[in-house]
Structures are given as C-alpha cells and as structure tokens.
Design an enzyme around this catalytic site. Structure first.
Site, PDB file in Angstrom:
ATOM      1  CE  LYS A 193     -25.540   9.716   7.228  1.00 32.66           C
ATOM      2  NZ  LYS A 193     -26.487   8.482   7.059  1.00 32.66           N
ATOM      3  NE  ARG A 203     -32.577  12.562   9.007  1.00 34.68           N
ATOM      4  CZ  ARG A 203     -31.861  13.241  10.023  1.00 34.68           C
ATOM      5  NH1 ARG A 203     -32.538  13.692  10.980  1.00 34.68           N
ATOM      6  NH2 ARG A 203     -30.509  12.741  10.188  1.00 34.68           N
ATOM      7  CD  GLU A 231     -15.522   8.040  12.289  1.00 36.04           C
ATOM      8  OE1 GLU A 231     -15.789   6.766  11.937  1.00 36.04           O
ATOM      9  OE2 GLU A 231     -16.586   8.127  13.556  1.00 36.04           O
ATOM     10  CE  LYS A 246     -25.914  11.536   3.664  1.00 36.01           C
ATOM     11  NZ  LYS A 246     -26.529  10.468   4.011  1.00 36.01           N
ATOM     12  CB  SER A 272     -32.157  15.436   0.224  1.00 32.20           C
ATOM     13  OG  SER A 272     -31.973  15.283   1.574  1.00 32.20           O
ATOM     14  CE1 TYR A 311     -31.609  11.749  -3.694  1.00 34.57           C
ATOM     15  CE2 TYR A 311     -30.154  13.291  -2.869  1.00 34.57           C
ATOM     16  CZ  TYR A 311     -30.879  12.197  -2.730  1.00 34.57           C
ATOM     17  OH  TYR A 311     -30.792  11.545  -1.460  1.00 34.57           O
TER      18      TYR A 311
HETATM   19  C1  PBG Z   1     -29.487   6.807   6.194  1.00 32.70           C
HETATM   20  C2  PBG Z   1     -29.249   7.884   5.285  1.00 32.70           C
HETATM   21  C3  PBG Z   1     -29.515   9.264   5.236  1.00 32.70           C
HETATM   22  C4  PBG Z   1     -29.027   9.743   4.033  1.00 32.70           C
HETATM   23  C5  PBG Z   1     -28.433   8.819   3.314  1.00 32.70           C
HETATM   24  N1  PBG Z   1     -28.382   7.645   4.120  1.00 32.70           N
HETATM   25  C6  PBG Z   1     -30.219  10.016   6.210  1.00 32.70           C
HETATM   26  C7  PBG Z   1     -29.667  10.442   7.414  1.00 32.70           C
HETATM   27  O1  PBG Z   1     -28.658   9.892   8.089  1.00 32.70           O
HETATM   28  O2  PBG Z   1     -30.629  10.854   8.367  1.00 32.70           O
HETATM   29  C8  PBG Z   1     -29.025  11.232   3.637  1.00 32.70           C
HETATM   30  C9  PBG Z   1     -29.311  11.354   2.143  1.00 32.70           C
HETATM   31  C10 PBG Z   1     -29.650  12.838   1.636  1.00 32.70           C
HETATM   32  O3  PBG Z   1     -30.199  13.553   2.450  1.00 32.70           O
HETATM   33  O4  PBG Z   1     -29.742  12.891   0.423  1.00 32.70           O
HETATM   34  N2  PBG Z   1     -28.946   6.940   7.310  1.00 32.70           N
END
Ligand code: PBG
Length: 323
Positions: A193, A203, A231, A246, A272, A311
């Site tokens: 991630k 957010r 990782e 991700k 997102s 989404y």
């Molecule tokens: C929580 C989390 C996040 C996302 C999924 N789980 C946000 C972040 O790490 O800031 C992002 C998902 C998205 O952008 O669709 N830590």
C-alpha cells in the site's frame, strides 16, 4: 506477407473467441461507507455516484448489490466520536460491528470484508496511536488493530483487511484470531500500500485526513518495487490469505510482479482517486464512460489480479450481470 494478425479481429464473434481476459462479476468487491450519525448519510461530492449509508441503508444497498451479482463488500466505518486512541474502533457495538451483524442477518451469503484501520477513528486522523514526537507507534497500534479485529470476528465478519501498514500486524492478527477460535476468518492484507495522492476523495468520504503531516512513515514510497515484494513476502509468511496492491492503475506493474511471485490470490484496489478522475472526465464528455470503465477493469485482470475492489462494481454488474 503470410502473417496477418488483423484476420482474427474482423468480427465481434472472432474477437470474442480469441479474447484472453474477462472481468468476472464474482471477482468484484464494492466498498461501502457506513456512518453512525444519520445526518452523515449523504452523497460524497468528490465521488459522484457514491454515498455514505446508515446501517439500515447499507443493508438495503447490500441487498441490491447481491441481486446484481456483487456478492462481496468492503466496509468502512465513520463513527460519531473520535479520540486519540480510536476507542470507537474496538467498541463491540461500533458502527462497523453493527453493520456486519445487520448485513449478515439479512444476507448470510454476502461475503463481508471489514477494512481494519484506525484513521477513521482517531481525532488526529493517523492510522495508529502517536508517540510523544507525533510518530505512529507500531506495536501499540497493532494491539489496537487486534482488539478491533476480534470485535469484527465476534460480529460475524468473513474477512479482516488491515490497511494500516504497521509491521507484524498479520502475524499478530492471525495468532489472536486463532487463539479465540476464529480460524475461519480470513486476512486480506493491504501488503503493498503506497503513500498515494489517489486516496484524496476517500479521505473526504471517510473523514480521515491526517490533521498534521502525512502517512509516509508507514505507507510505501511510490517509486519502490522490490520493497513491495518484501512486504508481500512478509505478509504471506505471516499468514495472509490474500495480498493486495493499492492503488491499482499506477501500480499495475506491482500487480504483475505479485502474480508472478506468489501463489496466494492477489487483490487490487482501484482507489477513490482513480474512480473520481474517470467520473470527472466522463461528466465532461471527454471519455466514453462505459468503454473507459470496462477497459480499466480488464487491465487489472490482465495484470494478474484475482480480486478487484472497485467503486464501479455495482455499475459494472448492472451492465454485465453475473456471469
Ligand atoms: C484506511 C484506508 C484508506 C483507503 C483504504 N483504507 C485511506 C488511506 O490510507 O489514507 C483508501 C481507499 C481509497 O482511496 O479508495 N487507511
């Protein structure tokens, strides 16, 4: 010239016959934002087409999704109260715990995944507890994640998905779940991630923007690929059932690396920002929406992903149905 690749592109029939990859509706996971306060249940302006739901609203949405063939959801909670130690996260009666119970009661076959992180539950917006210097303390944060995961398991979740990027959390989660008899609860680890700008709209949706600093001391540095392998290897060793890459689009190379290196299922999170940039271009008439969405989703399959968190899941299922 003997060889003419165009021969096999001449008609829809032959193109379908030689098509190499398909997006399976069964592989799609729809994220759902569940709020505690009724007044927070509203459309998310930066993510046209996506709303936040109350627990009851989430049950209704889950029913629709299930009927369309989207049989897995990823839950995010937006609690009423936040504090420095994310207390509302491990409240057995918290918003996600209630949503899991309600959805499982209504739709026992829905495969329910709960995102496991602290950032939506802390008043400072970081993914864990802070040390006096304002840095996220690893081991204390893992202890809170374990506590939360147990309450999700007690509520009947199928999968916990740690998205915090703390070290050693998969091992800690597996041991704690097993010790309490939750051997059937799977772990889908957000393994690679990245500290990405593409989480911006999320957010806003989850109300989880850090109040100071950023997440670069725990999420990965975007230019790194070898580190992603490290990782992912750690999470597989620690007992992750599924590993995730991700964001998706800017990291398709990492998805391919993951597929070629590990034998566990690979998930990709089409985040997102990827959703919002496509929707913005579609709304402006700059892109043909259906074609752009389908092309993007099949790129994840071609790169080697087994599971696609997007989404667009509902939209895609509505057009293509369960296969
Ligand atoms: C929580 C989390 C996040 C996302 C999924 N789980 C946000 C972040 O790490 O800031 C992002 C998902 C998205 O952008 O669709 N830590």
């Amino acid at each position: 010239m003997h060889i003419r690749p165009r021969r096999l592109r001449r008609s829809p029939v032959v193109r379908a016959m030689v098509r190499e990859h398909h997006v399976r509706v069964e592989a799609l996971v729809q994220p759902l934002f569940v709020v505690e306060r009724e007044t927070d249940a509203a459309p998310i302006s930066s993510m046209p087409g996506i709303s936040r739901f109350t627990v009851d609203g989430a049950v209704a949405e889950a029913r629709e999704l299930f009927a369309l063939g989207v049989r897995s959801i990823l839950l995010f909670g937006i609690p009423e109260s936040k504090d420095a130690i994310a207390s509302s996260n491990y409240d057995p009666n918290g918003v996600v715990q209630r949503a899991i119970r309600a959805i499982k009661a209504a739709l026992p076959e829905m495969y329910v995944i709960a995102d496991l992180c602290n950032c939506e539950y802390t008043d400072h917006g970081h993914c864990g507890v802070l040390d006096p210097n304002g840095d996220v303390e690893n081991d204390a944060t893992v202890a809170l994640l374990v506590r939360t995961a147990i309450t999700y398991a007690e509520a009947g979740v199928d999968v916990v998905a740690p998205s915090d990027m703390m070290d050693g959390r998969v091992e800690a989660l597996r041991s704690a779940l097993d010790a309490r008899g939750f051997t059937q609860v799977a772990i889908m680890a957000y393994s690679a991630k990245y500290a990405s700008a593409f989480y911006g709209p999320f957010r806003e949706a989850a109300d989880s923007t850090p109040q100071f600093g950023d997440r670069r001391s725990y999420q990965m540095d975007p230019p790194n690929a070898r580190e992603a392998l490290r990782e992912m290897a750690l999470d597989v060793e620690e007992g992750a059932d599924v590993i995730m890459v991700k964001p998706g689009l800017p990291y398709l190379d990492i998805v391919r690396l993951a597929r070629d290196t590990f034998d566990v299922p690979i998930a990709v999170y089409n985040v997102s920002g990827e959703y919002s940039m496509l929707q913005a271009a579609i709304a402006n008439g700059w892109l043909d929406g259906e074609r752009a969405i389908d092309e993007m989703l099949v790129s994840f399959v071609r790169a080697g992903a087994d599971i696609i968190i997007t989404y667009f899941a509902k939209e895609y299922a509505r057009r293509h149905g369960a296969r």
